[in-house]
Design a protein around this motif. Structure first.
Motif, PDB file in Angstrom:
ATOM      1  N   ALA A 183      14.475   2.020   5.870  1.00 46.38           N
ATOM      2  CA  ALA A 183      13.310   2.533   4.678  1.00 46.38           C
ATOM      3  C   ALA A 183      13.713   1.765   3.404  1.00 46.38           C
ATOM      4  CB  ALA A 183      14.114   3.597   3.316  1.00 46.38           C
ATOM      5  N   ALA A 184      12.842   0.324   4.114  1.00 49.41           N
ATOM      6  CA  ALA A 184      12.255  -0.386   2.957  1.00 49.41           C
ATOM      7  C   ALA A 184      11.312  -0.409   2.118  1.00 49.41           C
ATOM      8  CB  ALA A 184      11.784  -2.304   3.922  1.00 49.41           C
ATOM      9  N   ARG A 185      11.949  -1.098   0.479  1.00 52.64           N
ATOM     10  CA  ARG A 185      10.714  -1.536  -0.197  1.00 52.64           C
ATOM     11  C   ARG A 185      10.552  -2.589  -0.814  1.00 52.64           C
ATOM     12  NH1 ARG A 185      10.470   2.924   1.100  1.00 52.64           N
ATOM     13  NH2 ARG A 185      10.658   4.961  -0.127  1.00 52.64           N
ATOM     14  N   GLY A 186      10.849  -3.619  -1.652  1.00 55.96           N
ATOM     15  CA  GLY A 186      10.864  -5.257  -2.141  1.00 55.96           C
ATOM     16  C   GLY A 186      11.133  -5.788  -0.975  1.00 55.96           C
ATOM     17  N   CYS A 187      10.546  -7.247  -1.047  1.00 53.66           N
ATOM     18  CA  CYS A 187      11.589  -8.703  -0.246  1.00 53.66           C
ATOM     19  C   CYS A 187      10.760  -9.693  -0.740  1.00 53.66           C
ATOM     20  CB  CYS A 187      11.083  -8.569   1.083  1.00 53.66           C
ATOM     21  SG  CYS A 187       9.176  -8.423   1.393  1.00 53.66           S
ATOM     22  N   ALA A 188      11.716 -10.247  -0.766  1.00 50.89           N
ATOM     23  CA  ALA A 188      11.896 -11.857  -1.222  1.00 50.89           C
ATOM     24  C   ALA A 188      11.488 -12.760  -0.165  1.00 50.89           C
ATOM     25  CB  ALA A 188      12.327 -11.860  -2.492  1.00 50.89           C
TER      26      ALA A 188
ATOM     27  N   LYS B 193      -4.154  -2.502  14.212  1.00 47.89           N
ATOM     28  CA  LYS B 193      -3.281  -2.007  15.311  1.00 47.89           C
ATOM     29  C   LYS B 193      -2.974  -0.763  14.803  1.00 47.89           C
ATOM     30  CE  LYS B 193      -2.195  -6.387  18.663  1.00 47.89           C
ATOM     31  NZ  LYS B 193      -1.013  -6.701  19.134  1.00 47.89           N
ATOM     32  N   TYR B 194      -2.033  -0.944  13.717  1.00 48.52           N
ATOM     33  CA  TYR B 194      -1.261   0.510  13.510  1.00 48.52           C
ATOM     34  C   TYR B 194      -1.905   0.791  12.045  1.00 48.52           C
ATOM     35  CZ  TYR B 194       1.595  -2.676  16.606  1.00 48.52           C
ATOM     36  OH  TYR B 194       2.565  -2.991  17.913  1.00 48.52           O
ATOM     37  N   THR B 195      -1.330   2.356  12.826  1.00 52.24           N
ATOM     38  CA  THR B 195      -1.475   3.069  10.971  1.00 52.24           C
ATOM     39  C   THR B 195      -0.686   4.004  10.690  1.00 52.24           C
ATOM     40  OG1 THR B 195      -3.039   4.534  12.124  1.00 52.24           O
ATOM     41  CG2 THR B 195      -4.905   2.982  11.125  1.00 52.24           C
ATOM     42  N   GLN B 196       0.736   3.960  11.610  1.00 51.27           N
ATOM     43  CA  GLN B 196       1.625   5.149  11.445  1.00 51.27           C
ATOM     44  C   GLN B 196       2.717   4.476  10.705  1.00 51.27           C
ATOM     45  OE1 GLN B 196       1.361   2.757  14.099  1.00 51.27           O
ATOM     46  NE2 GLN B 196       3.008   2.691  15.357  1.00 51.27           N
ATOM     47  N   TYR B 197       2.561   3.195   9.690  1.00 47.45           N
ATOM     48  CA  TYR B 197       3.343   2.810   9.380  1.00 47.45           C
ATOM     49  C   TYR B 197       3.519   2.134   7.686  1.00 47.45           C
ATOM     50  CZ  TYR B 197       5.676   0.764  13.596  1.00 47.45           C
ATOM     51  OH  TYR B 197       5.532   1.064  14.573  1.00 47.45           O
ATOM     52  N   LEU B 198       4.403   2.793   6.803  1.00 45.49           N
ATOM     53  CA  LEU B 198       3.756   2.630   5.258  1.00 45.49           C
ATOM     54  C   LEU B 198       4.072   1.457   5.181  1.00 45.49           C
ATOM     55  CD1 LEU B 198       4.062   6.213   3.140  1.00 45.49           C
ATOM     56  CD2 LEU B 198       4.430   3.784   2.298  1.00 45.49           C
ATOM     57  N   GLY B 199       3.670   0.574   4.098  1.00 39.20           N
ATOM     58  CA  GLY B 199       4.099  -0.685   3.903  1.00 39.20           C
ATOM     59  C   GLY B 199       4.444  -0.936   2.131  1.00 39.20           C
ATOM     60  N   TRP B 200       5.253  -1.520   1.950  1.00 39.43           N
ATOM     61  CA  TRP B 200       5.778  -2.546   0.492  1.00 39.43           C
ATOM     62  C   TRP B 200       5.818  -3.412   0.407  1.00 39.43           C
ATOM     63  CZ3 TRP B 200       6.304   2.554  -2.442  1.00 39.43           C
ATOM     64  CH2 TRP B 200       6.810   3.506  -1.759  1.00 39.43           C
ATOM     65  N   GLY B 201       7.133  -3.806   0.876  1.00 37.25           N
ATOM     66  CA  GLY B 201       7.100  -5.925   0.105  1.00 37.25           C
ATOM     67  C   GLY B 201       6.496  -6.589   1.392  1.00 37.25           C
ATOM     68  N   CYS B 202       6.074  -7.585   1.681  1.00 36.61           N
ATOM     69  CA  CYS B 202       5.187  -8.254   1.863  1.00 36.61           C
ATOM     70  C   CYS B 202       4.690  -9.429   1.789  1.00 36.61           C
ATOM     71  CB  CYS B 202       3.509  -7.577   2.197  1.00 36.61           C
ATOM     72  SG  CYS B 202       2.337  -7.854   0.997  1.00 36.61           S
ATOM     73  N   GLY B 203       4.805 -10.441   2.312  1.00 40.82           N
ATOM     74  CA  GLY B 203       4.412 -12.074   2.529  1.00 40.82           C
ATOM     75  C   GLY B 203       3.820 -12.928   2.974  1.00 40.82           C
TER      76      GLY B 203
END
Length: 608
Positions: free
Chosen positions: A463-468, A390-400
Motif C-alpha cells: 500500500a504505497a504512497r510517497g516515493c523519492a 494499458k491499466y485502469t485497475q491501479y490507483l497511483g500515488w508516488g511517481c517519477g
C-alpha cells in the motif's frame, strides 16, 4: 492530428480482425480464467508467465529492513476508515542533511483517530546513512521528534547558510526545521510565520524562488477544509465505492486554498497567496506539487495535481503574480476532456526535444496521464500513444521520471495502492496493496511496461504512497525510497548490470539561492550508438512526486559515453555557465560563478 482516447479505442476495434481467430479465442478464454481467479483482465498482457525473457539490465530489491529502516508508518485505521483524513498517507525524502555526500532518509509519519498512550506516539524519522548500506535512526538526537497527521516533505536552504532545511506539512500546523549545521534542527515554524492556523489540511509542498531574488519562497498545497467534529461519516451518505461503505469525499466537501509564502530574507515569510493571484485560481483538492520552468522562459511555474477536479498550472508572470493556465495549456484534464483524481506529478524531457514533459498519477478506473511538452506552455496528452494507457485497475500515488539504466533516456515508475482498505471485500479490484508500474523508455516517444522484469521490489504489492529517487549507496544508479500505509517503508536498491556511465551534479548558488533550486542543467554527450549529440535537460527540484523530496543532486545517465562534452547550467539569477569535457562516474560540485569547486569519484555501477 490529436489522437484522442476514443479514437484510439476505436482504432483497436477496427484492427482486431488481423488476429487469427484461434488467438482471439485464446485471449478471451485466458481473460475469463483470470477474472474468475480474481485477477485483473488487463494483467494478462504482463503476467510473469507471459513476460518475455529479456534482461532489463537492472533489478530492484527491497532492503529496507536489513538496512535499518525499521520504523513502521502509522496512518489511520488498518481495515476501516471513518474519515478521508485516514487515507492520504505520507511522503519521504532523500536528504543529505549533514553535507557528507551520502543521502540520508526522512520518513513522514501519521496518526490514528483514537490517539496513542503517552510515550507510544508515532513520529516522523530521520535515518542517517552509515555509508555501508545501513542507516541509523537519529531522530531524537537531531531534535526532530514530532507527532501528528503528517503529509508532505520538502527540502531547501531557506536561510542560505549552506545547510538544507526541512519543511513538513500536516493536517494542522506545519513545521519548518532550521538545519543548525551540527546534526541538529530547531523548530522555527511560528517564528518564521509558516506554521499556519492549525485548521488547514496542508499536503504537497516545495521551496521555490518564484521572484528570483535569491531567497527561497514556499508553496503549500491544501486538500479540503476538514473539521472532524462536523465531517460526514460513511453512514451519513451513505458514502459508497462499488457498493462498499467508505470514507466520504472529496466531492461534496469544501476544497482547501493553496498558500504561497514569500521569503523576507530575514528568516521570516509573508503569506502572499492573495497578492500573487494564487487564491484567484480555481485549484482545489490539491495534492502533489511540482515547481519547474514549464514554458522555458527562465521563471519557475507551479503545477498542482488536484483530486476530483481539473489540475492547476500556475504560470509565473515574472512580476510576483501567477495565473492558472492549465486548461488552455492542455494539462488540466484527461485526453477526452474529463477532470481526473490526480495524486502525484513529475517532470522530465523524456523525448529530448528540449521541453519538459509531465507524468501524473490518478485514481483507480483511470490511467496515469502523460503530457508531452510542446514548448511555450503547451502540452498534448500522449498517454495512449506512449503506452501508458494499458491499466485502469491501479490507483497511483508516488511517481517519477528517472533513468533506471543510465542509458540517457528517462524511464517512469508509478507506485500504487488503493485508497480504501475496505476494497479487500471486493473481488473486482486490484487489492489494497498493489504492485508498482515500471516503464522503460523506448527512445521513440513510447514506453514499454517492464514491471515484471524489474525485480521483486517492483512486483511485490504494497500500500504505497510517497516515493523519492536518489542514489543512496553512491554506486551510480538511482534507488527508490517508498513510504507506505500501516506498514514498514521500502528501500528499493537498484542493482545494475549495464555498465553505463553517469554524472551527478550538486549546485551551490551565490547570487541565486544557495541550494540552486530552479537551476536548469543541460548535459550533452556523444553516445556511440546514436548519430546526433545526446542532449538532456533537468532542473534542481524541491518537493515533487507525491508529498516527497528527491535528491537535490541532478543525475544524468550517459550510456557508454566516455565523457560529458558540455554541461550548461542556467542559474535562477540568469547567469549561464558552461563546463566542458567532464569525466563520468563522479559527483561534481558546481558553485555559481566559479565552476567546479570539488569532485568525488565513486565506484561504477557493479554487478549485484
Amino acid at each position: 492530428m490529436s489522437f484522442t482516447r476514443r479514437a484510439f479505442l476505436e482504432s483497436l476495434s477496427r484492427s482486431a480482425f488481423v488476429l487469427p481467430l484461434e488467438k482471439l479465442l485464446g485471449l478471451v478464454m485466458l481473460r475469463k480464467w483470470r477474472i474468475a481467479a480474481g485477477l485483473g483482465a488487463m494483467e494478462l498482457q504482463q503476467s510473469p508467465s507471459a513476460a518475455p525473457a529479456i534482461d532489463l539490465g537492472v533489478s530492484f530489491v527491497n532492503i529496507a529492513r536489513e538496512s535499518g529502516l525499521n520504523a513502521k508508518t502509522i496512518y489511520g485505521g488498518e481495515h476501516k476508515n471513518k474519515y478521508l483524513l485516514e487515507t492520504t498517507g505520507c511522503g519521504v525524502a532523500f536528504y543529505d542533511y549533514d553535507n557528507d555526500d551520502w543521502l540520508d532518509i526522512f520518513l513522514v509519519n501519521g496518526w490514528r483517530l483514537e490517539g496513542f498512550p503517552a510515550g507510544q506516539e508515532p513520529a516522523s524519522h530521520l535515518f542517517k546513512n552509515n555509508r555501508d548500506g545501513t542507516f541509523t535512526d537519529v531522530t531524537a538526537k537531531a531534535g526532530l521528534l514530532h507527532s501528528g497527521w503528517g503529509q508532505g516533505v520538502c527540502v531547501g536552504d531557506y536561510d542560505n547558510d549552506g545547510f538544507d532545511d526541512l519543511f513538513v506539512t500536516y493536517f494542522g500546523k506545519n513545521v519548518l526545521y532550521r538545519n543548525n549545521g551540527n546534526g541538529t534542527f530547531t523548530d522555527v515554524s511560528e517564528k518564521a510565520g509558516v506554521a499556519g492556523n492549525g485548521k488547514r489540511w496542508n499536503t504537497g509542498c516545495a521551496f521555490v524562488d518564484y521572484d528570483r531574488d535569491g531567497h527561497l519562497d514556499l508553496f503549500v498545497a491544501n486538500y479540503i477544509d476538514l473539521d472532524l467534529k462536523t465531517a460526514p461519516v460513511p453512514e451519513s451518505g451513505p458514502c459508497l465505492y462499488k457498493g462498499v461503505m467508505v470514507a466520504c469525499g472529496p466531492p461534496g466537501l469544501a476544497g482547501g486554498k493553496n498558500i504561497l509564502y514569500h521569503n523576507n530574507g530575514d528568516g521570516t515569510f509573508t503569506d502572499v497567496s492573495e497578492k500573487s493571484g494564487i487564491l484567484k485560481a480555481n485549484g482545489t483538492y490539491g495534492l502533489g506539487v511540482l515547481t519547474a520552468d514549464l514554458d522555458n522562459d527562465g521563471w519557475p511555474d507551479i503545477y498542482v495535481a488536484n483530486d476530483s477536479t481539473a489540475s492547476a498550472l500556475y504560470q509565473n508572470k515574472k512580476n510576483g503574480t501567477f495565473v492558472d493556465i492549465a486548461l488552455e495549456a492542455g494539462c488540466a484534464l484527461s485526453a477526452d476532456g474529463k477532470p481526473q483524481a490526480g495524486m502525484g506529478i513529475s517532470a522530465s524531457d523524456y523525448d529530448l526535444d528540449g521541453n519538459l514533459d509531465l507524468v501524473k498519477t490518478n485514481f483507480a478506473g483511470d490511467t496515469p496521464s502523460l503530457y508531452h511538452g510542446l514548448g511555450g506552455a503547451a502540452f498534448e496528452d500522449t498517454t495512449y500513444q506512449a503506452g501508458l494507457g494499458k491499466y485502469t485497475q491501479y490507483l497511483g500515488w508516488g511517481c517519477g521520471f528517472f533513468d533506471m539504466d543510465n542509458d540517457g533516456w528517462a524511464d517512469i515508475l508509478i507506485c500504487n495502492g488503493h485508497v480504501y482498505p475496505e476494497v479487500e471485500q471486493l473481488k473486482t479490484e486490484a487489492g489494497y496493496p498493489q504492485r508498482k508500474l515500471l516503464y522503460k523508455n523506448l527512445r521513440n516517444g513510447r514506453f514499454e511496461d517492464v514491471s515484471y522484469k524489474g525485480g521483486p521490489g517492483i512486483s511485490t504489492p504494497v500500500a504505497a504512497r510517497g516515493c523519492a529517487f536518489g542514489d543512496f549507496d553512491n554506486d551510480g544508479d538511482l534507488d527508490v525510497a517508498v513510504n507506505t500505509v500501516n506498514d514498514f517503508p521500502q528501500l528499493l536498491r537498484c542493482d545494475s548490470r549495464t555498465g553505463n556511465h553517469w554524472i551527478k551534479i550538486k549546485t551551490i548558488g551565490t547570487k541565486s539561492n544557495r541550494s540552486g533550486i530552479g537551476a536548469r542543467l543541460r548535459c550533452v554527450t556523444h553516445i556511440p550508438e546514436e548519430r546526433n549529440p545526446h542532449s538532456q535537460i533537468d532542473e534542481v527540484h524541491s518537493g515533487g512526486g507525491y508529498f516527497s523530496q528527491n535528491d537535490l543532486r541532478v543525475h544524468f545517465g550517459i550510456g557508454k559515453a566516455e565523457k560529458v562534452d558540455l554541461l550548461e547550467i542556467r542559474w535562477p539569477s540568469g547567469l549561464v555557465e558552461t563546463l566542458k569535457d567532464i569525466k563520468p562516474n563522479q559527483l561534481i560540485v558546481v558553485k555559481e560563478g566559479e565552476g567546479i569547486i570539488r569532485s568525488k569519484q565513486f565506484e561504477r555501477s557493479k554487478n549485484p
